[in-house]
Enzyme design. Structure first.
Site, PDB file in Angstrom:
ATOM      1  N   LYS A  78     -56.987  67.519  -0.536  1.00 54.63           N
ATOM      2  CA  LYS A  78     -55.877  66.879   0.175  1.00 54.63           C
ATOM      3  C   LYS A  78     -54.611  67.079  -0.642  1.00 54.63           C
ATOM      4  O   LYS A  78     -54.640  66.930  -1.880  1.00 54.63           O
ATOM      5  CB  LYS A  78     -56.187  65.385   0.361  1.00 54.63           C
ATOM      6  CG  LYS A  78     -55.173  64.626   1.193  1.00 54.63           C
ATOM      7  CD  LYS A  78     -55.604  63.175   1.416  1.00 54.63           C
ATOM      8  CE  LYS A  78     -54.636  62.429   2.327  1.00 54.63           C
ATOM      9  NZ  LYS A  78     -55.024  61.012   2.542  1.00 54.63           N
ATOM     10  N   SER A 153     -55.308  59.454   7.509  1.00 59.10           N
ATOM     11  CA  SER A 153     -54.358  60.484   7.146  1.00 59.10           C
ATOM     12  C   SER A 153     -55.007  61.744   6.577  1.00 59.10           C
ATOM     13  O   SER A 153     -54.386  62.801   6.567  1.00 59.10           O
ATOM     14  CB  SER A 153     -53.375  59.927   6.119  1.00 59.10           C
ATOM     15  OG  SER A 153     -54.033  59.635   4.900  1.00 59.10           O
ATOM     16  N   SER A 177     -58.191  56.056   5.710  1.00 60.22           N
ATOM     17  CA  SER A 177     -57.837  57.473   5.793  1.00 60.22           C
ATOM     18  C   SER A 177     -58.911  58.478   5.413  1.00 60.22           C
ATOM     19  O   SER A 177     -58.724  59.673   5.617  1.00 60.22           O
ATOM     20  CB  SER A 177     -56.603  57.752   4.942  1.00 60.22           C
ATOM     21  OG  SER A 177     -55.457  57.436   5.677  1.00 60.22           O
TER      22      SER A 177
HETATM   23  N1  GLN Z   1     -53.846  54.676   9.071  1.00 58.39           N
HETATM   24  C1  GLN Z   1     -53.532  53.745   8.034  1.00 58.39           C
HETATM   25  C2  GLN Z   1     -52.048  53.797   7.772  1.00 58.39           C
HETATM   26  O1  GLN Z   1     -51.385  54.421   8.501  1.00 58.39           O
HETATM   27  C3  GLN Z   1     -54.299  54.054   6.805  1.00 58.39           C
HETATM   28  C4  GLN Z   1     -53.756  55.188   6.051  1.00 58.39           C
HETATM   29  C5  GLN Z   1     -54.500  55.480   4.783  1.00 58.39           C
HETATM   30  O2  GLN Z   1     -55.623  55.009   4.583  1.00 58.39           O
HETATM   31  N2  GLN Z   1     -53.851  56.227   3.909  1.00 58.39           N
HETATM   32  O3  GLN Z   1     -51.554  53.237   6.858  1.00 58.39           O
END
Ligand code: GLN
Length: 486
Positions: A78, A153, A177
């Site tokens: 990532k 994400s 995420s």
């Molecule tokens: N979807 C969640 C957010 O938008 C979690 C994102 C994440 O875990 N980085 O914050």
């Protein structure tokens, strides 16, 4: 030789027996990326020369008889993990051109284990999102239906593993995420206990929630990856000084008598019928293997999303203050220093990141701090206590990962609240600092993957892997779409 369907352990065997070299294996993956990435858009960039150099070094080590858990195995990363000499952007225009002068601890550990770095995986900008649509550069497609999002994400990591563009990848999880994209792409994704894996060199979003973890197609590969990246690190003050168990030693044990908690609060409105049905079937499958299902209650669940969006935006507004055009990436000239800051941040950050910085700055501002941030901290404690109470009567908690399967590209872009609800089942786990894993649980009537979440007590990843492994061996859910098998 079936490289595509091989586990890390099988690839290691082939490498050891010299049936294939790491250079050939790396070429194989780079060719596959060349063939499919135009459609899937999982990788932002491949790092061909760097990968080939690492592969050659691995081959030399193998020739000398050296051994290491990932020696010669190509993986995807990532684009949030600082990697020395390799552009690391967090899928943000503001970090375009940023080349870290050091390795994140997880990258150092992977290097020590002998991995080959294939390339940088797409994500929502600064890990803020649930669909990868917030990437400044591209929207990754779901390998099972390219008109749909892969989740986020870490959508690039999940899609890359699900389309066989690497055997395993790392992602990060602040509110879901890793687990949500793993669920939506039909692969395994684990968020370890907060503090189990060092965050040093992980570009911070919300520091009290962020954790790094692996994506894979088998539980055994997840155990291998976790074993490599876990462990105490003096460079991260929240890292837990506990030894790392041999996670493989948990695989192959049965789950007879294991107490599995089912939280009533997770049968929420808005959960798709297919997701609910699949969840119930999967609970039955665990029961058939000897697990004992017990009802548990997590009464503060309904406050989790609101609490999360106060804590994560507050921490993000503080963490992202450093991107001002002086030290990192983009710089827009202005008539004075304030003007330069403003122009840089205006141009460099996307819409969702700006929304969160504004929200976070508001909740931290004088007069509001007690009403919002401090209060959210208290509710967080209540959520953590819910789990403590629930774990008094069970060993693991099993829930759905996301209330719906993968949605269409664009469907939730103008509706941040619906987007935020994608993480309703994963966020409480981050707030409580617990480990959670998403494993493939089956498909909905449209053929889209559905994941099952197993939540463990702090540092109980071994037992989660044990249950996940039993589940995997009875369910045998395919993890790569037929169409991408060629
Ligand atoms: N979807 C969640 C957010 O938008 C979690 C994102 C994440 O875990 N980085 O914050």
């Amino acid at each position: 030789m079936d490289i595509l369907n091989s586990t890390i352990a099988q690839l290691r065997e082939m490498l050891k027996k010299k049936e294939i070299s790491s250079v050939e294996l790396t070429r194989y993956y780079l060719d596959r990326i060349g063939k499919y990435n135009g459609e899937i858009l999982a990788y932002l960039r491949t790092t061909d020369d760097y990968a080939m150099k690492m592969a050659r070094e691995a081959d030399e080590k193998i020739a000398r008889g050296e051994d290491a858990p990932l020696l010669g195995v190509p993986l995807g990363m990532k684009d949030i993990l600082c990697t020395k000499g390799i552009e690391t952007t967090c899928a943000s225009s503001i970090l375009k051109g940023f080349v870290p002068p050091y390795d994140a601890t997880v990258i150092r550990k992977l290097k020590e284990a002998g991995f080959v770095h294939l390339g940088r995986l797409n994500m929502d900008e600064f890990a803020m999102g649930s669909s990868t649509e917030n990437s400044a550069f591209q929207t990754t497609a779901n390998p099972w239906d390219t008109s749909r999002i892969p989740g986020g994400s870490s959508g690039g990591s999940a899609a890359a593993v699900a389309s066989g563009l690497c055997v395993s990848a790392l992602g990060t999880d602040t509110g879901g995420s890793i687990r949500q994209p793993a669920s939506l792409c039909g692969v395994i994704g684990m968020k370890p206990t907060y503090g189990r894996v060092s965050r040093y060199g992980l570009i911070a979003f919300a520091s009290s929630l962020d954790q790094i973890g692996p994506f894979s197609r088998t539980v055994s590969d997840c155990a291998t990856m976790l074993g490599v990246i876990a462990g105490h690190d003096p460079l991260d003050s929240t890292s837990i000084p506990e030894p790392v168990p041999d996670y493989h030693s948990f695989l192959g044990r049965d789950i007879k008598g294991l107490k599995v908690g089912i939280p009533g609060e997770y049968f929420v409105e808005g959960m798709e019928e297919d997701v609910r049905k699949n969840y119930e079937e999967n609970l039955q499958a665990l029961k058939d293997q000897g697990a004992e299902l017990v009802d548990v209650s997590l009464p503060h669940t309904r406050h989790a999303v609101a609490t999360y969006y106060i804590i994560c935006t507050a921490e993000a507004s503080s963490n992202l203050a450093r991107y001002d055009g002086v030290k990192y990436g983009l710089r827009e000239e202005g008539k004075d220093i304030i003007d330069m800051y403003k122009k840089t941040r205006f141009k460099g950050f996307g819409k969702e990141v700006k929304r969160r910085i504004i929200l976070g700055t508001y909740v931290l501002s004088s007069g509001y701090y007690d009403a919002y941030y401090r209060k959210a901290g208290k509710v967080r404690t209540l959520i953590r206590r819910d789990f403590d109470d629930a774990f008094a009567s069970c060993d693991l908690i099993v829930t759905p990962v996301s209330p719906t399967t993968a949605f269409k590209v664009g469907e939730r872009l103008e509706d941040p609240l619906t987007m935020y609800l994608s993480d309703i089942f994963t966020i409480p786990v981050n707030l409580a600092g617990l480990p959670g894993i998403s494993i493939p649980g089956g498909f909905d009537s449209r053929g889209l993957p559905i994941g099952l979440q197993i939540i463990g007590k702090p540092l109980d990843e071994g037992r989660m892997l044990q249950a996940a492994h039993v589940f995997e061996s009875v369910k045998k859910v395919p993890t790569i779409p037929e169409r991408l098998m060629g």
